[in-house]
Write an enzyme that holds these catalytic residues in place. Structure first.
Site, PDB file in Angstrom:
ATOM      1  N   ALA A  70      20.057  55.410  58.271  1.00  0.00           N
ATOM      2  CA  ALA A  70      18.641  55.770  58.245  1.00  0.00           C
ATOM      3  C   ALA A  70      17.863  54.710  59.004  1.00  0.00           C
ATOM      4  CB  ALA A  70      18.164  55.858  56.799  1.00  0.00           C
ATOM      5  N   GLY A 113      23.625  56.210  56.566  1.00  0.00           N
ATOM      6  CA  GLY A 113      23.418  57.625  56.858  1.00  0.00           C
ATOM      7  C   GLY A 113      24.306  58.123  57.993  1.00  0.00           C
ATOM      8  N   GLU A 116      27.460  58.954  56.350  1.00  0.00           N
ATOM      9  CA  GLU A 116      27.203  60.154  55.545  1.00  0.00           C
ATOM     10  C   GLU A 116      27.107  61.394  56.438  1.00  0.00           C
ATOM     11  OE1 GLU A 116      23.902  57.990  53.808  1.00  0.00           O
ATOM     12  OE2 GLU A 116      24.689  58.428  51.814  1.00  0.00           O
ATOM     13  N   GLU A 136      24.306  49.953  52.575  1.00  0.00           N
ATOM     14  CA  GLU A 136      22.982  49.987  51.943  1.00  0.00           C
ATOM     15  C   GLU A 136      22.788  48.859  50.945  1.00  0.00           C
ATOM     16  OE1 GLU A 136      24.943  52.618  52.401  1.00  0.00           O
ATOM     17  OE2 GLU A 136      23.768  54.296  53.185  1.00  0.00           O
TER      18      GLU A 136
END
Ligand code: CAA
Length: 262
Positions: A70, A113, A116, A136
């Protein structure tokens, strides 16, 4: 648009026969998944889903990353209420719900992300230089787009726990060994390897491919008995289709099948 971006589109789409190739294109920030980029990706997949001529999609990143997660710049100012009100993470659900085969061509970092996103795909091809991880924890965060759920399902509880709790990265070779990666190839061959798989899928009956993906996806969402029932329903549903008749007949007549998609 972030200050360090030019007018260059943040997402590139290219059509190669029945295969759409989507490139995350924010290389200066290692394709950080800004909310706008996520939205653009979900929209592009929506178009690919609606286009009957598209049989598979390859997803890759420009430059030295697939996606480094992200966009931390955006996360820095986010609040829980902001997430709920804007519903920006809905785009993640749309990506995961894409009904056609989605192949990740992981050319470099797939972190947070980015990891992911790769795990939301059906098949992962990786460059020898690719790195996978959920860092993270270094940000005082946890994965927010499926990492704590999909990673253990891919590599098992213990390795996933280590990766999420320590932020350690996996090499592509480790990813392959632990079941996160289908195949590892030299950097220059990542797209070729992904294309070869996409073309093989695109040559099959689109009806059967769609049912197969839907049945495979159910593995992680249903208990075994229900999953078996769902598989059987999808199996039965293919009988009577022109493609099923053609596929079985072509085999018996020792010729290649010609798929009609109906
Ligand atoms: N968001 C915003 N910018 C990012 C970014 C990210 N996720 N990752 C890298 N960048 C930017 C860097 O800030 C840097 O920008 P400047 O040139 O303007 O300084 C540029 O991309 C290049 O990165 P580095 O200089 O850091 O490159 P490096 O080779 O030294 O390190 C890296 C590479 C290890 C991937 C490092 O960039 C890094 O750790 N990135 C962050 C990875 C991360 O924490 N991802 C998780 C994000 S949270 C998340 O994803 C939540 C979720 O579950 C959805």
């Amino acid at each position: 648009m972030a200050a360090n971006e030019t007018a260059e589109p943040i997402l590139l789409e290219d059509r190669r026969g029945a295969v759409v190739e989507i490139t995350l294109n924010r290389p200066k920030v290692l394709n950080a998944l800004s909310f706008a980029l996520l939205r653009a990706l979900a929209d592009a997949l929506g178009r690919a889903a609606a286009d009957e001529g598209v049989r598979a999609v390859i997803l890759t990143g420009a430059g030295r990353a697939f996606a480094a997660g992200a966009d931390i710049q955006e996360l820095a100012d986010m609040t829980a209420a902001g997430f709920i009100a804007s519903d920006v993470f809905r785009a993640w659900d749309e990506v995961a719900a894409f009904p056609k085969p989605l192949i990740a061509a992981v050319n470099g970092y797939a972190l947070g992300g980015g990891c992911e996103l790769a795990m939301s795909c059906d098949i992962i091809v990786a460059s020898q230089e690719a790195r996978f991880g959920q860092p993270e924890i270094f940000l005082g965060l946890i994965p927010g787009a499926g990492g704590t759920q999909r990673l253990p399902r891919a590599v098992g509880k213990y390795l996933a726990s280590e990766l999420v709790l320590t932020g350690r990265q996996l090499t592509a070779a480790e990813g392959e060994r632990f079941g996160l990666v289908n195949r590892v190839v030299p950097p220059a061959l990542v797209m070729d390897a992904a294309r070869e798989i996409a073309d093989r899928i695109a040559a099959q009956s689109p009806l059967a491919v769609r049912q197969a993906k839907a049945a495979l996806r159910a593995v992680y969402e249903t208990p075994l008995a229900q999953g078996l029932e769902l598989e059987r329903q999808r199996f039965y549903a293919l009988f009577g289709s022109e493609d099923q008749r053609e596929g079985t007949r072509a085999f018996l007549e020792k010729r290649a099948a010609v798929w009609k998609g109906r």
